[in-house]
Structures are given as structure tokens and as C-alpha cells.
Design a protein around this motif. Structure first.
Motif, mmCIF file in Angstrom:
data_model
loop_
_atom_site.group_PDB
_atom_site.id
_atom_site.type_symbol
_atom_site.label_atom_id
_atom_site.label_comp_id
_atom_site.label_asym_id
_atom_site.label_seq_id
_atom_site.Cartn_x
_atom_site.Cartn_y
_atom_site.Cartn_z
ATOM 1 N N LEU A 48 10.063 13.208 11.279
ATOM 2 C CA LEU A 48 11.091 14.051 11.943
ATOM 3 C C LEU A 48 10.397 14.600 13.304
ATOM 4 O O LEU A 48 9.402 15.073 13.515
ATOM 5 C CB LEU A 48 11.074 15.452 10.989
ATOM 6 N N HIS A 49 11.341 14.253 14.266
ATOM 7 C CA HIS A 49 10.772 14.632 15.755
ATOM 8 C C HIS A 49 11.767 15.580 16.293
ATOM 9 O O HIS A 49 13.004 15.542 16.178
ATOM 10 C CB HIS A 49 10.949 13.379 16.713
ATOM 11 N N GLN A 50 11.198 17.035 16.410
ATOM 12 C CA GLN A 50 11.991 18.336 16.707
ATOM 13 C C GLN A 50 12.952 18.380 15.844
ATOM 14 O O GLN A 50 14.238 18.694 16.114
ATOM 15 C CB GLN A 50 12.458 18.094 18.205
ATOM 16 N N GLY A 51 12.676 18.213 14.598
ATOM 17 C CA GLY A 51 13.817 18.337 13.494
ATOM 18 C C GLY A 51 14.790 17.367 13.182
ATOM 19 O O GLY A 51 15.630 17.317 12.234
ATOM 20 N N VAL A 52 14.767 16.121 13.731
ATOM 21 C CA VAL A 52 15.608 14.976 13.717
ATOM 22 C C VAL A 52 14.896 13.960 13.108
ATOM 23 O O VAL A 52 13.776 13.467 13.606
ATOM 24 C CB VAL A 52 16.151 14.611 14.980
ATOM 25 N N VAL A 53 15.345 13.184 12.087
ATOM 26 C CA VAL A 53 14.926 11.929 11.475
ATOM 27 C C VAL A 53 15.164 10.825 12.439
ATOM 28 O O VAL A 53 16.202 10.357 12.659
ATOM 29 C CB VAL A 53 15.564 11.641 9.947
ATOM 30 N N VAL A 54 14.002 10.381 12.676
ATOM 31 C CA VAL A 54 13.980 9.183 13.638
ATOM 32 C C VAL A 54 13.540 7.940 13.153
ATOM 33 O O VAL A 54 13.319 6.955 13.583
ATOM 34 C CB VAL A 54 13.094 9.537 15.036
ATOM 35 N N PHE A 55 12.898 8.052 12.122
ATOM 36 C CA PHE A 55 12.320 6.913 11.180
ATOM 37 C C PHE A 55 12.375 7.122 9.672
ATOM 38 O O PHE A 55 12.073 8.324 9.247
ATOM 39 C CB PHE A 55 10.793 6.733 11.722
ATOM 40 N N LYS A 56 12.496 6.204 8.849
ATOM 41 C CA LYS A 56 12.394 6.298 7.357
ATOM 42 C C LYS A 56 12.344 4.834 6.670
ATOM 43 O O LYS A 56 13.115 4.016 7.243
ATOM 44 C CB LYS A 56 13.782 6.913 6.775
ATOM 45 N N GLU A 57 11.088 4.840 5.831
ATOM 46 C CA GLU A 57 11.129 3.425 5.340
ATOM 47 C C GLU A 57 10.199 3.546 4.203
ATOM 48 O O GLU A 57 9.315 4.549 3.916
ATOM 49 C CB GLU A 57 10.114 2.917 6.339
ATOM 50 N N SER A 58 10.882 2.973 3.061
ATOM 51 C CA SER A 58 10.141 2.987 1.662
ATOM 52 C C SER A 58 8.661 2.489 1.574
ATOM 53 O O SER A 58 8.400 1.256 2.455
ATOM 54 C CB SER A 58 10.895 2.078 0.641
ATOM 55 N N PHE A 59 7.732 2.760 0.941
ATOM 56 C CA PHE A 59 6.332 2.314 0.602
ATOM 57 C C PHE A 59 6.433 1.183 -0.448
ATOM 58 O O PHE A 59 5.631 0.447 -0.487
ATOM 59 C CB PHE A 59 5.485 3.359 0.293
ATOM 60 N N SER A 60 7.452 0.892 -1.074
ATOM 61 C CA SER A 60 7.406 0.234 -2.144
ATOM 62 C C SER A 60 7.331 -1.289 -1.985
ATOM 63 O O SER A 60 6.418 -1.897 -2.771
ATOM 64 C CB SER A 60 9.070 0.093 -2.850
ATOM 65 N N THR A 61 7.853 -1.965 -0.999
ATOM 66 C CA THR A 61 7.668 -3.473 -0.665
ATOM 67 C C THR A 61 5.966 -3.747 -0.146
ATOM 68 O O THR A 61 5.169 -4.512 -0.823
ATOM 69 C CB THR A 61 8.649 -3.935 0.230
ATOM 70 N N LYS A 90 -8.685 0.886 -1.632
ATOM 71 C CA LYS A 90 -8.153 1.506 -2.678
ATOM 72 C C LYS A 90 -7.357 0.712 -3.493
ATOM 73 O O LYS A 90 -6.869 -0.227 -2.940
ATOM 74 C CB LYS A 90 -7.273 2.642 -2.447
ATOM 75 N N THR A 91 -7.192 0.780 -4.835
ATOM 76 C CA THR A 91 -6.365 -0.157 -5.725
ATOM 77 C C THR A 91 -4.869 0.090 -5.470
ATOM 78 O O THR A 91 -4.486 1.361 -5.538
ATOM 79 C CB THR A 91 -6.863 0.198 -6.991
ATOM 80 N N LEU A 92 -4.065 -0.790 -5.160
ATOM 81 C CA LEU A 92 -2.506 -0.662 -5.013
ATOM 82 C C LEU A 92 -1.953 -0.900 -6.463
ATOM 83 O O LEU A 92 -2.226 -2.068 -6.926
ATOM 84 C CB LEU A 92 -2.146 -1.347 -3.845
ATOM 85 N N GLU A 93 -1.043 -0.184 -6.643
ATOM 86 C CA GLU A 93 -0.382 -0.158 -8.004
ATOM 87 C C GLU A 93 0.596 -1.786 -8.254
ATOM 88 O O GLU A 93 1.061 -2.120 -7.060
ATOM 89 C CB GLU A 93 0.665 0.733 -8.231
ATOM 90 N N LYS A 94 0.572 -2.423 -9.173
ATOM 91 C CA LYS A 94 1.344 -3.482 -9.458
ATOM 92 C C LYS A 94 2.704 -2.987 -10.219
ATOM 93 O O LYS A 94 3.430 -3.752 -10.066
ATOM 94 C CB LYS A 94 0.342 -4.363 -10.053
ATOM 95 N N GLY A 95 2.462 -2.095 -10.820
ATOM 96 C CA GLY A 95 3.656 -1.807 -11.752
ATOM 97 C C GLY A 95 3.457 -0.572 -12.555
ATOM 98 O O GLY A 95 2.291 -0.082 -12.819
ATOM 99 N N VAL A 96 4.718 -0.067 -13.374
ATOM 100 C CA VAL A 96 4.738 0.892 -14.245
ATOM 101 C C VAL A 96 5.165 0.285 -15.713
ATOM 102 O O VAL A 96 5.865 -0.391 -15.785
ATOM 103 C CB VAL A 96 5.635 1.878 -13.935
ATOM 104 N N ILE A 97 4.185 0.884 -16.767
ATOM 105 C CA ILE A 97 4.676 0.727 -18.263
ATOM 106 C C ILE A 97 5.377 1.583 -18.641
ATOM 107 O O ILE A 97 4.811 2.879 -18.764
ATOM 108 C CB ILE A 97 3.575 0.444 -18.970
#
Length: 321
Positions: free
Chosen positions: A143-156, A192-199
Motif C-alpha cells: 500500500l503506497h499512500q493508502g493505495v494498493v499498488v501490488f498484491k501477490e500470493s505466497f502460495s506458488t 528455514k523449512t518451507l511447507e509442502k502441504g497440510v493434512i
């Protein structure tokens, strides 16, 4: 006599009211930003000069997963590399579990570099996550000066997301100061260990008496067990004592119906009274590292509960890597 019309609040009065209402939801910082209602839906409203005049990196995280541990390290690095510049990181999370509603849970990060300086927002209603359309996935937004200028998921690819966000941050900083000397952006690495999945809870084979809730199971049966197929090196359990539990609750871990070998114990696993690998659940830990294997394990994991009759437990999920 007709009722007198209330005078509309000024913008500054709206901000002051939002600060007052959200103050208890912020850790390490006064309120920096919030969501205000408008005819077009929720809009971001800066509540602090660092948000109205500068840039916020919003890390929408799940404190139960492996990713959050890795991201905290990366935030610390960013704070060192971009110190004294007009930006701030903010972590937001949803308190979906009992342990995340306990302030003591965050003591686990007391030795984590810079954590005490990172503003942390408790998103009680999930409005931040919904407004940014995260679909429940950990996400990074700028958020730059209150406006969303970037958004990306961490998932991939979490490190790729950080790379793209850092590029965007540098562009913003150079608009304000074209000659600003900055390091070249490179793909970040983590130890750090990165997650492979959820049970998920729904996939567990439950033995004994269990009560199902919304994405949880609870037992007060000292003969209760859970089994599931596992392949990985690391396993963590998200769990909590029931509020009515008298003392810590314990369970033993078995791999392919044999006690888990000592070489595969996680940091929260120890040898119990009968020589079995044991984990003790308390009220505030929440996240339990139960397997840290020397080699990849493939087979059935069984958790057998030992004293749940007086110390009932709530299970939320298992994460593996």
C-alpha cells in the motif's frame, strides 16, 4: 419536534474513531491503517503518517505454517537493508485458533530479530484478507499512500513473490528520491523449512470418541487416537488444550505401528515414562514440532492420547515439509 439530524463526522473524526476502536488489535505499534466503509465498498484509510505519506508492506500470514517462520527472517533482512527509508512492514493474521488468541503465544518470537519492531495486526473479522481477495492464502500486498499498488500470493513461490515486491518497493522509493542508492534485487534464499502441504482434520482416521467442529476435532477420551499417511522430513501439529483441561495433555507417536525412533524426534518430542516418544500439549504453545527426521519418512503416523479424559484436547491441523 423533529429529531435533529446528526452532523456527519469529519475525516479526522473518522480516523480518530477508527484508531480508538482498533487500538487493542495492534501489537508493537499504534494503528497505522484501517478499512472504512464507502459506497464502493471498503477502502483503505491511513491512520498514521507512515501510511498516508509512505509505504506499507502488508504480510497477510498464518502463524501456524512453516512459511511464517521463513517470512519473519526475510522481513528482518528487509528492515536492515532499507532502514531509515519511508516504508514499514505490517503483519496481519486471523485468530482462528485458541492459541492465537493468547498474547503469550507470541513469546516464541522474542529472540527473533526485529519482531518486537514489526507492527502486528489481529484481523478479528478477516476483513483485510477478504478485501485483498486472498482466498485464505498467505499474501503480500503493498500500500503506497493508502493505495494498493501490488498484491501477490505466497502460495506458488514465496521467494519469487518477495523478489517482485522488493522490485516494486525500490521503484516507489526512487520516485520519491531518484538518486537513492539501493542494492540490486536478487532472488532471496532461506534456510528455514518451507511447507509442502497440510493434512486436514477431515482426512484423519479417528479412533475412539471424537467430537467434530468447524475444521477441528476434540476428544476427552484417553484411548483416542488419530492416524494418517505421511511422507516427509518434518511434521508439526496445531493443537490446543480445551479450556476445561486441568493439566497438560500428552500423546505418544508411532510410525508404522512402532514407536517413533529417537533419531526422528522433533524439538517438542521426548522419551516418556514408558520409553515411548511423547509430546505434551499446553495452553499457549499451539504449534508443536513433533517430527524432525534424519531421512524422509513414508508410512503411517499414529498419535495415541494418554490422559485426555481430564485434559481434553482440540486438534486443528498438521503441516508437513
Amino acid at each position: 419536534m423533529p429529531k435533529r439530524k446528526e452532523k456527519p463526522l469529519t475525516l479526522e473524526e473518522i480516523k480518530a474513531k477508527m484508531v480508538q476502536q482498533s487500538e487493542a488489535s495492534w501489537l508493537h505499534s499504534p494503528p497505522l491503517i484501517g478499512l472504512a466503509a464507502s459506497s464502493d465498498g471498503p477502502v483503505w484509510l491511513p491512520l498514521d503518517p507512515s501510511a498516508s505519506e509512505g509505504t506499507l508492506l502488508l504480510f497477510l500470514l498464518d502463524f501456524g505454517d512453516y512459511l511464517s517462520d521463513a517470512i519473519l527472517d526475510q522481513i528482518s533482512d528487509l528492515m536492515d537493508q532499507y532502514s531509515r527509508l519511508p516504508w514499514r512492514p505490517v503483519i496481519a493474521y486471523q485468530p482462528k485458533t485458541l492459541f492465537l488468541k493468547q498474547a503469550k503465544f507470541f513469546e516464541r518470537y522474542r529472540n527473533q530479530s526485529h519482531f518486537h519492531l514489526i507492527p502486528v495486526y489481529t484481523d478479528q473479522t478477516g476483513d483485510w484478507f477478504d478485501t485483498l481477495n486472498t482466498n485464505g492464502a498467505p499474501t503480500l500486498a503493498i500500500l503506497h499512500q493508502g493505495v494498493v499498488v501490488f498484491k501477490e500470493s505466497f502460495s506458488t513461490d514465496p521467494m519469487r513473490t518477495l523478489f517482485l515486491a522488493e522490485e516494486q518497493l525500490q521503484k516507489i522509493l526512487r520516485v520519491e528520491d531518484p538518486g537513492l542508492p539501493l542494492f540490486g534485487v536478487t532472488t532471496r534464499k532461506t534456510k528455514k523449512t518451507l511447507e509442502k502441504g497440510v493434512i486436514p482434520i477431515e482426512s484423519l482416521d479417528l479412533g475412539g470418541n471424537w467430537i467434530r467442529g468447524n475444521q477441528t476435532v476434540m476428544t476427552e477420551d484417553s484411548s483416542a487416537s488419530v492416524s494418517f499417511q505421511f511422507e516427509g522430513d518434518h511434521l508439526r501439529l496445531l493443537a490446543n488444550l480445551h479450556p476445561q483441561a486441568r493439566d497438560p495433555s500428552r500423546f505418544s507417536i508411532f510410525f508404522n505401528d512402532e514407536p517413533l525412533a529417537g533419531a526422528h524426534y522433533g524439538p517438542h518430542t521426548y522419551q516418556g515414562d514408558r520409553g515411548n516418544p511423547t509430546v505434551e500439549l499446553n495452553r499457549t504453545q499451539g504449534v508443536y514440532e513433533i517430527i524432525d527426521a534424519e531421512t524422509t519418512l513414508r508410512g503411517k503416523i499414529t498419535l495415541k492420547f494418554l490422559n485426555a479424559v481430564e485434559n481434553p484436547v482440540i486438534l486443528y491441523s498438521l503441516r508437513f515439509a
